[in-house]
Design an enzyme around this catalytic site. Structure first.
Site, PDB file in Angstrom:
ATOM      1  N   LYS A  53      66.999  53.026   0.581  1.00 30.47           N
ATOM      2  CA  LYS A  53      67.835  51.919   0.109  1.00 30.47           C
ATOM      3  C   LYS A  53      68.346  51.114   1.301  1.00 30.47           C
ATOM      4  CE  LYS A  53      71.875  54.968  -0.122  1.00 30.47           C
ATOM      5  NZ  LYS A  53      72.958  55.505  -0.967  1.00 30.47           N
ATOM      6  N   ARG A 150      81.645  59.521  -9.506  1.00 29.64           N
ATOM      7  CA  ARG A 150      81.101  58.220  -9.164  1.00 29.64           C
ATOM      8  C   ARG A 150      80.138  57.908 -10.302  1.00 29.64           C
ATOM      9  NH1 ARG A 150      78.219  57.345  -3.361  1.00 29.64           N
ATOM     10  NH2 ARG A 150      76.608  58.475  -4.487  1.00 29.64           N
ATOM     11  N   TYR A 271      89.722  38.581  24.873  1.00 26.65           N
ATOM     12  CA  TYR A 271      90.769  38.131  23.961  1.00 26.65           C
ATOM     13  C   TYR A 271      91.983  39.051  24.021  1.00 26.65           C
ATOM     14  CZ  TYR A 271      87.696  34.823  21.508  1.00 26.65           C
ATOM     15  OH  TYR A 271      86.879  33.775  21.176  1.00 26.65           O
ATOM     16  N   MET A 325      82.682  38.098  18.884  1.00 30.90           N
ATOM     17  CA  MET A 325      81.615  37.890  17.921  1.00 30.90           C
ATOM     18  C   MET A 325      80.226  38.066  18.534  1.00 30.90           C
ATOM     19  SD  MET A 325      80.816  34.645  15.394  1.00 30.90           S
ATOM     20  CE  MET A 325      82.358  34.826  14.503  1.00 30.90           C
TER      21      MET A 325
END
Length: 386
Positions: A53, A150, A271, A325
């Site tokens: 998957k 689930r 940052y 990023m």
């Protein structure tokens, strides 16, 4: 042994029109095949199916599935009907199971011989009706819940569904459930689920049975039944002990150095000024970031130092500052050797295991794999006998 490197389709010139420095994701198909054979041996008499998957956990079904088939895999599991349809275009003779159940028109699945894992009384009823309409037994699995809470048929519904199935044209190809804590060998939930599964299995005594995932392989033969669904273990990077199985690393991720710069003591990097140099340092800027699936939690955040390491020519080097990023920064002050732009730094591979990266990111290997970005040049590596 001669190594042949085959470029993946998504590394074609139409995808990368400029030959720039960018991350390289390598998948060792020989190691993948080795792991399948090793896990099949560990599975005893049970057949080993594979879970592919999410585009084979982000590694590409077009290239992963043929290797697994060649290694002996006859059955594949995916999550969605769209994934199953894409997989059917690759293999027309394999059993394909859809773990999310009957989420679309069943007739379309039946036409392509795709088997939904029926997870409710309503889904079973729909499939029984479809079998009756076509006067045929159509492939599908019965998915029961043994305490995961689930997807899966609730225990109260098992007897009635078993009676409905016996009175119909539908004979399930498989009865299955899923383990919640298989990575923890001594967790009491494993035995509890096994006991419930055995009770459900008595209602479908002649149907192929499956409860074990990758972790279930290592819980012992009681959990193996007829079919095992291997996923993350195929890639040789798991959070449980597999030492006796000799699994090999399949995945490696290398990233280019885009720039090398000097940083004075007291200067900040990145940052938020989270990293402050405690000495005159040399740093390297890597061309990768969270847009490429690299977790921000690996970097420095809110006065928490970065937790990850990278490897360069076998030497371990620390990540510093925040991951942005597209860029990540490492401290190369203590690197013993000549540094140059374009050198490839290992983020995942022989020196840095996928499971360790996941642990440092407070995540799991599955999430790391399935979040891999689209900006990597991907390569298959396959060894040929001379």
């Amino acid at each position: 042994m001669v190594t042949r490197t085959v470029i993946l389709t998504n590394s074609a010139s139409s995808k990368f029109p400029v030959n720039e420095l960018c991350p390289v994701l390598s998948i060792d198909l020989t190691a993948l095949s080795h792991n399948y054979v090793a896990l099949q041996k560990k599975s005893g008499t049970a057949k080993l199916a594979t879970v592919v998957k999410a585009d084979a956990y982000g590694l590409g079904i077009d290239n992963i599935v043929p290797v697994l088939k060649a290694a002996g895999c006859e059955s594949f599991f995916v999550a969605t009907a769209n994934e199953a349809t894409a997989l059917r275009a690759i293999t027309n003779d394999s059993d394909i199971y859809i773990m999310n159940g009957l989420t679309c028109d069943g007739a379309e699945l039946a036409d392509k011989k795709l088997a939904p894992c029926l997870a409710s009384a309503e889904e079973v009823a729909r499939w029984i009706t479809l079998c009756a309409d076509r006067s045929s037994n159509l492939p599908a699995a019965i998915h029961i819940d043994t305490g995961f809470n689930r997807l899966g048929i609730c225990p109260d519904d098992w007897p009635e569904i078993a009676d409905q199935v016996k009175a119909s044209l539908f004979t399930p190809r498989l009865i299955m459930s899923h383990l919640a804590c298989s990575e923890h060998k001594d967790h009491p939930k494993n035995r509890s689920q096994l006991e419930k599964f055995e009770a459900a299995r008595q209602l479908f005594p002649d149907v192929t049975a499956s409860i074990a995932n990758s972790g279930g392989i290592f819980l012992g033969s009681d959990f193996h039944y007829n079919l095992i669904r291997a996923g993350i273990a195929l890639y040789g990077s798991v959070e449980f002990d597999t030492a006796d199985t000799d699994l090999q690393n399949v995945l490696s991720l290398h990233v280019p150095i885009l720039q090398i710069r000097d940083v004075k003591q007291g200067d900040t990097v990145g940052y938020g000024c989270d990293f402050i140099a405690q000495r005159d340092s040399q740093v390297a800027i890597l061309g990768i970031g969270y847009a490429d699936g690299i977790f921000r939690h690996l970097g420095g955040l809110e006065n928490k130092p970065a937790s990850a390491n990278v490897a360069l020519e076998g030497q371990m080097l620390p990540l510093i500052g925040r991951i942005s990023m597209d860029l990540t920064t490492i401290d190369v002050t203590d690197f013993n050797g000549k540094l140059e732009k374009g050198m490839m730094v290992e983020l995942i591979g022989e020196n840095i295991k996928l499971a360790d990266v996941a642990k440092r990111a407070n995540s799991i290997s599955y999430e790391i794999l399935t979040r891999l970005g689209t900006r990597y040049k991907r390569y298959y590596k396959q060894s040929d006998k001379p």
